[in-house]
Design an enzyme around this catalytic site. Structure first.
Site, PDB file in Angstrom:
ATOM      1  N   ARG A 137       0.862  -1.185   0.000  1.00  0.00           N
ATOM      2  CA  ARG A 137       0.000   0.000   0.000  1.00  0.00           C
ATOM      3  C   ARG A 137       0.893   1.228   0.000  1.00  0.00           C
ATOM      4  O   ARG A 137       1.718   1.401   0.904  1.00  0.00           O
ATOM      5  CB  ARG A 137      -0.921   0.031   1.216  1.00  0.00           C
ATOM      6  CG  ARG A 137      -2.112   0.996   1.056  1.00  0.00           C
ATOM      7  CD  ARG A 137      -2.937   1.126   2.314  1.00  0.00           C
ATOM      8  NE  ARG A 137      -2.204   1.798   3.357  1.00  0.00           N
ATOM      9  CZ  ARG A 137      -2.060   1.335   4.606  1.00  0.00           C
ATOM     10  NH1 ARG A 137      -2.607   0.181   4.956  1.00  0.00           N
ATOM     11  NH2 ARG A 137      -1.372   2.017   5.496  1.00  0.00           N
ATOM     12  N   GLU A 196       4.438   7.205   2.767  1.00  0.00           N
ATOM     13  CA  GLU A 196       5.269   6.025   2.980  1.00  0.00           C
ATOM     14  C   GLU A 196       4.786   4.900   2.083  1.00  0.00           C
ATOM     15  O   GLU A 196       3.700   4.962   1.497  1.00  0.00           O
ATOM     16  CB  GLU A 196       5.237   5.582   4.447  1.00  0.00           C
ATOM     17  CG  GLU A 196       3.866   5.139   4.923  1.00  0.00           C
ATOM     18  CD  GLU A 196       3.849   4.742   6.382  1.00  0.00           C
ATOM     19  OE1 GLU A 196       4.908   4.803   7.031  1.00  0.00           O
ATOM     20  OE2 GLU A 196       2.763   4.375   6.886  1.00  0.00           O
ATOM     21  N   SER A 232      -2.996  -3.039   5.817  1.00  0.00           N
ATOM     22  CA  SER A 232      -4.336  -3.379   6.302  1.00  0.00           C
ATOM     23  C   SER A 232      -5.425  -2.481   5.727  1.00  0.00           C
ATOM     24  O   SER A 232      -5.165  -1.529   5.006  1.00  0.00           O
ATOM     25  CB  SER A 232      -4.357  -3.305   7.832  1.00  0.00           C
ATOM     26  OG  SER A 232      -3.995  -2.005   8.266  1.00  0.00           O
ATOM     27  N   LYS A 289      11.194  10.288  11.493  1.00  0.00           N
ATOM     28  CA  LYS A 289      10.612   8.954  11.460  1.00  0.00           C
ATOM     29  C   LYS A 289      11.657   7.904  11.788  1.00  0.00           C
ATOM     30  O   LYS A 289      12.743   7.901  11.202  1.00  0.00           O
ATOM     31  CB  LYS A 289      10.034   8.646  10.066  1.00  0.00           C
ATOM     32  CG  LYS A 289       8.880   9.531   9.647  1.00  0.00           C
ATOM     33  CD  LYS A 289       8.352   9.086   8.286  1.00  0.00           C
ATOM     34  CE  LYS A 289       7.136   9.873   7.867  1.00  0.00           C
ATOM     35  NZ  LYS A 289       6.553   9.374   6.594  1.00  0.00           N
TER      36      LYS A 289
END
Length: 534
Positions: A133, A152, A159, A412
């Site tokens: 994804r 990202e 999910s 991050k």
């Protein structure tokens, strides 16, 4: 500049209209499996209750051409990350324990060491499965025409595919039932794109199953789930689709359970799961595909035995989704390195290495989806080998730049699942406490500036107003994140990589503008769908 006025969204509703939509939305969600298990310290083995997933009443606007761009880019991203996962040298350099992130990040280091040990034994994956994804936000600084920018790229436990389809169907139902009370000319069926994520993700799993089990009819797909998983319905819809459309069965086990029941045949390396003989006459089930919806966070590995179980699964011939290599490829450090000069060309334009190459225009369009980012370890030649500053108090370039630009940055680490990042005003204090030897585990990324004053009505199960039992939607300014799903089955043959891939479906997660993080499972966002605008 798009003709759509983002600041005028959503349309104004009367109290009666809002209540009517809320009843239609929540009852539809409960009737159609748009569900979560309710929060509890420990969930029962046999569920007895469910709540609807958090959701938005209106679909969220996105320029049609940017949706088409995101869909177009997914094919290139599918190929790119498949090739990254097949490049051992690259991953060793970026994520390993000698020169990469694994040197300073214990979780990444554990995964890399396990992968390296298996490679040293001569165990390699003939085929990998990725269910991906790619997540995006609209970037519109100073009210400029929105651009598509990637947040990202997810290579493990991507999910909400099934529930994203259900919420898009919910919005189409609300439109068909109420017309949204004619509150906006944009609310028409042609502006609500279809979303077939359930069949798309299931097709990827089925393709991998078929690649494994050409001579085995009884093998099943294993879902590795987290303990006390509340998002079970998102996973169960895939189980039902695989059974009904592909005649493939799934089983679910946690890493805790697999420590006791997972076995790898020492000769064939086939993976078997022990089950009671009153459930399966043979007492075991052969596994074709391992679909990880866990194992992406250190919390999934409370003891060394959990790592040992993960590496046991990797040792088998079952096709992993993802393999350890593909999981490492999804690291934030890889995302940052891909923005550096010439790295995309290494994976997408080398005709001597790859059968298929991409044009300069395609590569540039992909590059244009990146935000500026860099590693906090940039300039660490100012450090001694043990991580101490050569000159007391002297900061390297990466840290100094992050401190100077803190108000437009996010930091991050190499983590998935939300709640791990450091934003804006919190950055300087964080940098004050970050040991120099841990800089390599962090990247700095320029924040995406989303269109201002976009709103929606958000509903979470259990929210009520006064004595009314009608769930109260909250009208708030929001940020919506688009995710495009894709899958890829890939491996090496004759020295060349081969990739079979597809793009399918999408996800929208919407959150209030007062929240930096964005996970639905972690409580920050709600599920949403798309309204395409011109």
């Amino acid at each position: 500049m798009t003709g759509f006025d983002f600041a005028a969204w959503p349309p104004t509703l009367t109290e009666a209209q809002l209540e009517e939509l809320s009843v239609y939305a929540t009852t539809y969600a409960l009737s159609h499996g748009l569900l979560y298990l309710p929060p509890a310290p420990s969930l029962p083995k046999v569920p007895t209750a469910a709540i609807h997933a958090p959701l938005a009443l209106f679909p969220s606007p996105l320029p049609r051409k940017l949706f088409e761009q995101a869909t177009r880019l997914q094919r290139i991203y599918n190929v790119l990350y498949s090739r990254v996962a097949l490049d051992d040298e690259f991953l060793d350099q970026v994520m390993g324990v000698e020169t990469g992130v694994g040197k300073v990040d214990d979780f990444i280091g554990q995964l890399w060491r396990g992968w390296k040990a298996l490679r040293d034994e001569g165990i390699d994956q003939s085929l990998h499965l990725g269910i991906f994804r790619s997540d995006y936000l609209l970037h519109s600084p100073n009210g400029e025409t929105p651009e598509l920018k990637q947040v990202e790229f997810n290579t493990i436990s991507s999910s909400f595919g099934p529930l994203s389809q259900r919420v898009s169907e919910l919005h189409r139902y609300l439109l068909s039932t109420t017309g949204y009370f004619n509150t906006s000319p944009y609310l028409s069926l042609e502006n609500l794109p279809p979303n077939q994520t359930i069949s798309g993700v299931a097709a990827g799993l089925a393709a991998a199953h078929s690649a494994y089990s050409a001579s085995t009819s009884n093998a099943r797909i294993l879902v590795v789930a987290q303990d006390n998983e509340r998002n079970v319905f998102d996973q169960r819809w895939l189980e039902y689709e695989l059974l009904n459309k592909h005649s493939i069965r799934m089983i679910r086990r946690t890493l805790t359970q697999l420590q006791k029941v997972a076995k790898v045949d020492s000769t064939t390396r086939k993976l078997f799961i022990d089950v009671p003989k009153d459930l399966e006459a043979s007492g075991s089930i052969e596994i074709s595909v391992i679909y990880f919806r866990a194992a992406y966070t250190p919390h999934d590995f409370p003891t060394p035995a959990y790592y040992a179980t993960r590496f046991l699964l990797e040792r088998s011939t079952a096709i992993k989704c993802p393999s350890l290599a593909l999981q490492l490829a999804g690291g934030k450090k890889v995302q940052e390195v891909l923005t550096q000069a010439g790295v995309l060309e290494r994976f997408l334009a080398d005709g001597k290495k790859y059968h298929e190459v991409f044009s300069k225009e395609e590569i540039q369009e992909l590059r244009d989806s990146f935000m500026a980012m860099w590693g906090l370890d940039v300039g660490d030649d100012l450090l001694t080998p043990d991580g101490q500053a050569i000159q007391a108090g002297k900061e390297n370039f990466g840290v100094r730049k992050a401190r100077e630009e803190a108000q437009v940055l996010v930091l991050k680490p190499q983590r998935e699942g939300g709640g791990n990042n450091v934003y804006k005003q919190d950055i300087p204090a964080f940098l004050d406490t970050l040991p120099p030897q841990e800089r390599q585990a962090w990247i700095a990324m320029q924040l995406i500036v989303t269109p201002a004053d976009v709103g929606n009505y958000l509903i979470r199960a259990g929210s009520t107003t006064g004595s009314s039992d009608i769930q109260a939607p909250v009208r708030t300014n929001v940020i919506s994140e688009l995710g495009i799903f894709g899958w890829s089955i890939f491996g090496k043959e004759g020295g060349h990589s081969h990739v079979k891939e597809d793009t399918m479906g999408w996800l929208v997660r919407t959150k209030g503008t007062d929240s930096n993080e964005g996970g639905v499972a972690t409580g920050f966002s709600v599920l949403d769908s798309l309204l395409l605008v011109d």
